[in-house]
Scaffold this active site. Structure first.
Site, short mmCIF file in Angstrom:
data_model
loop_
_atom_site.label_atom_id
_atom_site.label_comp_id
_atom_site.label_asym_id
_atom_site.label_seq_id
_atom_site.Cartn_x
_atom_site.Cartn_y
_atom_site.Cartn_z
N SER B 173 84.25 -44.52 -38.33
CA SER B 173 85.22 -45.49 -38.58
C SER B 173 86.26 -45.26 -37.12
CB SER B 173 86.23 -44.92 -39.68
OG SER B 173 87.63 -45.44 -39.59
N TYR B 188 91.25 -38.18 -43.58
CA TYR B 188 90.14 -39.12 -43.34
C TYR B 188 89.72 -39.09 -41.98
CZ TYR B 188 87.46 -43.40 -43.44
OH TYR B 188 86.45 -44.48 -42.98
#
Lengths: 252, 262
Positions: B173, B188
């Site tokens: 990501s 995350y």
């Protein structure tokens, strides 16, 4: 009513799934124009003619309006021979031309149903349907469930062959809203919930052949009403008995 | 004999590339399967949701020609239901892939876990509670898949691996390299940063036996970049020769990504 399915079907790629039991789902079934006609007609019936919805299904938290009331409008497609033959072909069954169907309405907060397989009998008035004909249930006073009919009226017993549920007239659906059709692998593990759930997305359908193992149930709709067309095709009783045995037929 | 081998022998053609794809039931997995099922033999690993494409459990039917043999049904993905967090599941998935197709040319570590802590890392125990699962799903499982596949199939086939351009794509990501304030992505993002660095180390070590390892680091999809552009990024990395790279996908929707210089 003659229907040109080629002109109103939008989706020619329906999805056949094997688990938890063989069934078919399809989204965007009809063209936007034709779906709008169905949606509008459903809203009109609910608004102008609510008395046709009867709460008449023991243990099933819904009200229903018989398809025979709407044969001349857009919902007549579901009572057409072309639709009957197409659905029978997708399911791979030899059907009799006898159709039972209704518009269903679940109020918000409807309770979950119990898993059942739909391998039930259905009674129809008159002689067998001709190849270009559909015979609907609840005609000439013949009860679909076989319990009552007027003296002297002939009736035939059939067995449900295909169940079909088409979603129409619903608010937008998001996960958590409930109102799905739950599909189960067996009754033993049904208490853990369905193995698959088909959400009530407008202009979509789920269909399956009725067998001793086609366990399904309505899943409680938490916050929104759920509207649909529910219909069944039928097969000859001797075929069903030969295939699954008399003991498999679920009498009313 | 596995399917891929028998197909190659019977037709005389080069066998299709075999792709082991985790998290295949999600948005990106389904998009990749829809777009590339005709080009790859895909082992689609799913936990609960399956991609809406033809598989051994699912096929298309034309309602007006229900007996027609549809072209789409000739390219079916092989779905495997597995919870990769459970012991032994990674090894079982690899066993199934190798038993079915005889090899794996591309591993896509796409399965991920994300839970935002909108009120910050300091707000109660949420960030602490969710830490282990983020690192288990986003780092440990990709590592285990890479290691086990290396041990079970790749490590003694260096020439074959190079000939078939075998590789791993880790789906990371952009949050692993940038801070998006106020999003609550701390835990995350840290797990994706770890995945990026793990990618570089895997690349360095797997080069010995000819397997490339890269990562794709997209912005949010489909809201910022299109899901299809992320899927294209995976296929592009599969066909490249680079290794040890983290490819950012942060372009306007429907544009191809650019290589990020790490």
């Amino acid at each position: 009513m003659h229907v040109s399915l080629e002109s109103i079907l939008a989706n020619r790629r329906w999805v056949r799934r094997d688990t938890p039991f063989p069934h078919v789902v399809a989204g965007d079934v009809f063209t936007p124009d034709f779906y709008t006609q169905l949606h509008t007609e459903f809203a009109r019936v609910e608004r102008d003619n609510p008395q046709v919805f009867r709460r008449n299904m023991a243990g099933y938290d819904a009200s229903a309006a018989d398809l025979g009331n709407f044969r001349d409008g857009p919902f007549g497609v579901f009572a057409s021979r072309q639709w009957h033959d197409m659905i029978a072909g997708v399911a791979g069954v030899s059907a009799t031309g006898d159709v039972s169907g209704s518009l269903h309405h679940h109020e918000p907060g409807g309770k979950s149903g119990w898993p059942h397989n739909d391998l039930n009998p259905g009674w129809f008035a008159g002689p067998p349907a001709q190849p270009d004909e559909v015979r609907l249930s609840f005609v000439d006073g013949v009860s679909y469930h076989g319990d009552t009919r007027p003296p002297g009226v002939a009736a035939r017993e059939t067995i449900r062959a295909v169940s079909l549920l088409f979603y129409v007239g619903n608010p937008d659906w998001v996960p958590g809203d409930g109102g799905e059709t739950g599909l189960f692998a067996n009754l033993d593990t049904a208490a853990r919930g369905p193995r698959a759930a088909v959400p009530p997305v407008n202009n979509s359908l789920v269909m399956f052949e009725c067998t001793p193992f086609s366990w399904h149930a309505f899943v409680s709709n938490v916050s929104n009403p759920r509207n649909s067309v529910v219909m069944w095709l039928h097969r000859r009783k001797d075929e069903a008995v030969a295939r699954w045995g008399e003991q498999s037929i679920v009498y009313w | 004999m596995p399917d891929g081998v028998s197909r190659a022998l019977s037709t005389g053609e080069l066998p299709r590339r075999v792709c082991l794809f985790t998290g295949a039931g999600g948005t990106l997995g389904a998009a990749f399967c829809r777009r590339y099922a005709a080009e790859y033999d895909i082992v689609a690993v799913c936990r609960t949701r399956a991609p809406d494409v033809p598989s051994q459990h699912e096929s298309y039917v034309d309602p007006l020609q229900p007996l027609a043999d549809l072209l789409e049904n000739q390219a079916r993905v092989f779905t495997v239901q597995a919870d990769l967090e459970q012991p032994g599941q990674v090894e079982q998935v690899i066993d199934l892939a190798l038993a079915k197709f005889g090899r794996v040319d591309l591993l896509v570590n796409n399965a991920g876990y994300s839970r935002w802590h909108q009120n910050g890392l300091i707000d109660g125990d949420g960030a602490l509670r969710d830490f282990d699962r983020h690192f288990a799903v986003n780092v440990a499982i990709p590592l285990r898949l890479a290691v086990r596949l290396g041990q079970q199939y790749w490590m003694h086939r260096d020439q074959d691996n190079r000939a078939h351009n075998r590789n791993i794509v880790n789906v990371s990501s952009l949050a692993g390299a940038r801070v998006f304030p106020g999003q609550g992505q701390g835990v995350y993002a840290a797990s994706k940063a770890a995945l990026n660095q793990l990618t570089r180390h895997l690349a360095a070590e797997f080069a010995v036996f000819g397997v490339r390892v890269n990562a794709l680091a997209p912005n949010s999809f489909p809201s910022v970049v299109s899901t299809e552009s992320v899927a294209r990024g995976i296929a592009r990395l599969d066909h490249e020769s680079v290794t040890g790279r983290v490819l950012a996908v942060d372009a306007p929707p429907d544009q191809d990504p650019d290589l990020d210089p790490n």
